[in-house]
Design an enzyme around this catalytic site. Structure first.
Site, PDB file in Angstrom:
ATOM      1  N   ASP A  94      22.611  39.964  35.665  1.00 15.41           N
ATOM      2  CA  ASP A  94      22.110  41.300  36.015  1.00 15.41           C
ATOM      3  C   ASP A  94      20.653  41.463  35.582  1.00 15.41           C
ATOM      4  OD1 ASP A  94      24.766  41.483  36.618  1.00 15.41           O
ATOM      5  OD2 ASP A  94      25.253  42.866  34.990  1.00 15.41           O
TER       6      ASP A  94
ATOM      7  N   GLU B  13      22.129  43.856  25.511  1.00 16.38           N
ATOM      8  CA  GLU B  13      23.417  44.377  26.002  1.00 16.38           C
ATOM      9  C   GLU B  13      24.538  43.972  25.043  1.00 16.38           C
ATOM     10  OE1 GLU B  13      23.908  45.923  29.289  1.00 16.38           O
ATOM     11  OE2 GLU B  13      26.061  46.156  28.918  1.00 16.38           O
TER      12      GLU B  13
ATOM     13  N   SER C  66      22.906  49.672  33.469  1.00 19.49           N
ATOM     14  CA  SER C  66      22.491  49.413  32.088  1.00 19.49           C
ATOM     15  C   SER C  66      21.477  48.277  32.031  1.00 19.49           C
ATOM     16  CB  SER C  66      23.681  49.178  31.162  1.00 19.49           C
ATOM     17  OG  SER C  66      24.374  48.013  31.512  1.00 19.49           O
TER      18      SER C  66
ATOM     19  N   SER D 255      15.799  61.900  28.634  1.00 19.96           N
ATOM     20  CA  SER D 255      16.314  61.488  29.933  1.00 19.96           C
ATOM     21  C   SER D 255      16.398  62.700  30.834  1.00 19.96           C
ATOM     22  CB  SER D 255      17.706  60.883  29.758  1.00 19.96           C
ATOM     23  OG  SER D 255      18.387  60.936  30.977  1.00 19.96           O
TER      24      SER D 255
ATOM     25  N   TYR E  44      36.903  42.378  30.263  1.00 17.77           N
ATOM     26  CA  TYR E  44      35.790  41.464  30.542  1.00 17.77           C
ATOM     27  C   TYR E  44      35.708  40.362  29.469  1.00 17.77           C
ATOM     28  CZ  TYR E  44      31.051  39.861  31.649  1.00 17.77           C
ATOM     29  OH  TYR E  44      29.965  39.096  31.982  1.00 17.77           O
TER      30      TYR E  44
ATOM     31  N   HIS F 126      31.761  36.458  37.831  1.00 16.73           N
ATOM     32  CA  HIS F 126      32.413  35.843  36.667  1.00 16.73           C
ATOM     33  C   HIS F 126      32.124  34.346  36.610  1.00 16.73           C
ATOM     34  CE1 HIS F 126      34.410  39.405  35.120  1.00 16.73           C
ATOM     35  NE2 HIS F 126      34.555  39.764  36.395  1.00 16.73           N
ATOM     36  N   THR F 127      30.937  33.969  37.068  1.00 13.20           N
ATOM     37  CA  THR F 127      30.498  32.571  36.968  1.00 13.20           C
ATOM     38  C   THR F 127      29.282  32.439  36.055  1.00 13.20           C
ATOM     39  OG1 THR F 127      29.225  32.992  38.966  1.00 13.20           O
ATOM     40  CG2 THR F 127      31.309  31.818  39.254  1.00 13.20           C
ATOM     41  N   ASP F 128      28.576  33.549  35.786  1.00  8.82           N
ATOM     42  CA  ASP F 128      27.291  33.415  35.062  1.00  8.82           C
ATOM     43  C   ASP F 128      27.473  33.015  33.608  1.00  8.82           C
ATOM     44  OD1 ASP F 128      28.187  35.991  34.314  1.00  8.82           O
ATOM     45  OD2 ASP F 128      26.200  36.921  34.478  1.00  8.82           O
TER      46      ASP F 128
ATOM     47  N   SER G 250      24.766  47.606  37.895  1.00  9.19           N
ATOM     48  CA  SER G 250      23.862  47.244  36.799  1.00  9.19           C
ATOM     49  C   SER G 250      22.877  48.332  36.379  1.00  9.19           C
ATOM     50  CB  SER G 250      23.094  45.957  37.126  1.00  9.19           C
ATOM     51  OG  SER G 250      23.989  44.917  37.271  1.00  9.19           O
TER      52      SER G 250
HETATM   53  C1  GLA Z   1      28.847  42.072  34.821  1.00 13.85           C
HETATM   54  C2  GLA Z   1      28.083  41.233  33.803  1.00 13.85           C
HETATM   55  C3  GLA Z   1      27.465  40.011  34.476  1.00 13.85           C
HETATM   56  C4  GLA Z   1      28.493  39.227  35.277  1.00 13.85           C
HETATM   57  C5  GLA Z   1      29.292  40.173  36.181  1.00 13.85           C
HETATM   58  C6  GLA Z   1      30.426  39.480  36.880  1.00 13.85           C
HETATM   59  O1  GLA Z   1      27.964  42.616  35.759  1.00 13.85           O
HETATM   60  O2  GLA Z   1      27.071  42.008  33.201  1.00 13.85           O
HETATM   61  O3  GLA Z   1      26.853  39.184  33.505  1.00 13.85           O
HETATM   62  O4  GLA Z   1      29.340  38.494  34.442  1.00 13.85           O
HETATM   63  O5  GLA Z   1      29.819  41.281  35.462  1.00 13.85           O
HETATM   64  O6  GLA Z   1      29.935  38.537  37.762  1.00 13.85           O
END
Ligand code: GLA
Length: 353
Positions: A157, A145, A113, A53, A206, A20-22, A111
């Site tokens: 991600d 996304e 997705s 798929s 989120y 939760h820093t990006d 990740s």
């Molecule tokens: C998800 C989001 C990322 C990031 C993380 C938390 O993975 O896709 O961009 O914010 O949560 O660090």
């Protein structure tokens, strides 16, 4: 007509520090992991896209200008979004046909997705002969996304899946997009423990957390500011010549507490997995990714890792009744494209006259 076969493969990621820093331009420390989305495709002359798929029902079809055929599977939204973002980067309208498979657990916070978006973008660009800068490709996938499912994610991600380096985590400054490799200590394994409480980020808080950070909510900011410092603290510890397990464990523990108390994204299951894996012999553990369910990442000495994972899963399943799983992960290289040239048609032997 015979066509070259294009294989695009993109890894999932685990984040070691900086959650939760990006999205506020902060620091993150993810590693691409040895779990992949793989696409095998050939070009189509009519510009359309047709994808099946191996894990899910249905066929995704897109017109040459990126319109999604209704009635297809839900993952088609990602294909349409990636297609449209790449069109804005100037990708010529070259169609693809083929199949998708994945061994990345879905909804586990590793990740799947982003890996799907990056694999798709790699395939779409490969067949069209377009080679964008990998960071531009990752940012196009981040926008995809947002467009596909409305999750206002940051760039971590997609950058990790695109730029991963074997044996290394990546220290990414999400403000400047500066990327520095951080060698992972030899003899240490990343153990990912999936709580089997799936979450889809569009159904979680989120977006609310992101908005709270943008408004400068004190508790949330306390997490973000301290978490940014922990990225560089952990980087220093990982690069030190002697492995200081206790200090690494403290940084992980402080991060988990900050995510649970100041950021309020942990769950009872994630807290329990952290306690279980530490009691079984891991030296560091925290939730990884967005939280609200998903996974914990632990660092374990390599010779213990499989047994620790098995014991944690057994105890977690017995206590919770949930089908938790353990994944031993290595840091791997980011997305790759390989092209197998079409075999030339066998020439007919003409009778000599
Ligand atoms: C998800 C989001 C990322 C990031 C993380 C938390 O993975 O896709 O961009 O914010 O949560 O660090």
């Amino acid at each position: 007509m015979r066509h070259d076969l294009f294989r695009a493969r993109a890894p999932g990621r685990v984040n070691l520090m900086g959650d939760h820093t990006d999205y506020s331009g902060g620091l993150v420390l993810p590693a691409a992991i040895n779990r992949y989305v793989t696409l095998d495709v050939t070009p189509r002359s009519d510009g359309a896209t047709v994808l099946r798929s191996q894990g899910f029902e249905g066929v995704t079809k897109l017109t040459s200008d990126g319109r999604l055929d209704q009635g297809g599977p839900p993952w088609g939204r990602y294909a349409a979004a990636v297609h449209n973002e790449l069109a804005e980067l100037g990708r010529p309208e070259v169609g693809i046909e083929g199949s998708v498979r994945s061994d990345i657990p879905v909804g586990a916070g590793v990740s799947s997705s982003a890996a799907f978006e990056v694999a798709l973008a790699t395939a779409f660009c490969g067949v069209a002969g377009l080679a964008p800068d990998p960071k531009d490709l990752a940012l196009a996938c981040q926008r995809a996304e947002h467009r596909a499912v409305g999750v206002p994610c940051g760039p971590m991600d997609q950058l990790a899946s695109t730029l991963g380096i074997a044996g290394h985590a990546l220290r990414i400054d999400c403000g400047t997009l500066d990327v520095q490799p951080v060698r992972l200590p030899a003899g240490v394994m990343m153990l990912v423990l999936d709580s089997a409480v799936p979450r889809r980020l569009e159904h979680t808080a989120y977006a609310e957390r992101r908005a709270e950070v943008e408004r400068g909510h004190p508790g949330r900011m306390r997490h973000v500011e301290s978490e940014n410092e922990r990225v560089d603290a952990l980087r220093g510890l990982l690069e030190a010549s002697i492995l200081d397990r206790a200090s690494i464990g403290n940084v992980f523990a402080t991060s988990h507490r900050s995510l649970a108390e100041d950021f309020e994204v942990s769950t009872a299951e994630l807290d329990r997995l952290v306690a279980l894996v530490l009691s079984e012999g891991a030296f560091a553990a925290r939730l990884t990714g967005a939280g609200f369910g998903g996974s914990v990442v632990a660092l374990v000495d390599v010779d213990l890792a499989a047994a620790v994972g098995a014991r944690v899963v057994e105890r977690y399943r017995a206590e919770s009744g949930l089908p938790g799983t353990a994944h031993l992960c290595e840091a791997v290289a980011g997305a790759r494209l390989t092209v197998t040239p079409a075999k030339p048609a066998v020439a007919q032997q003409l009778p000599r006259g």
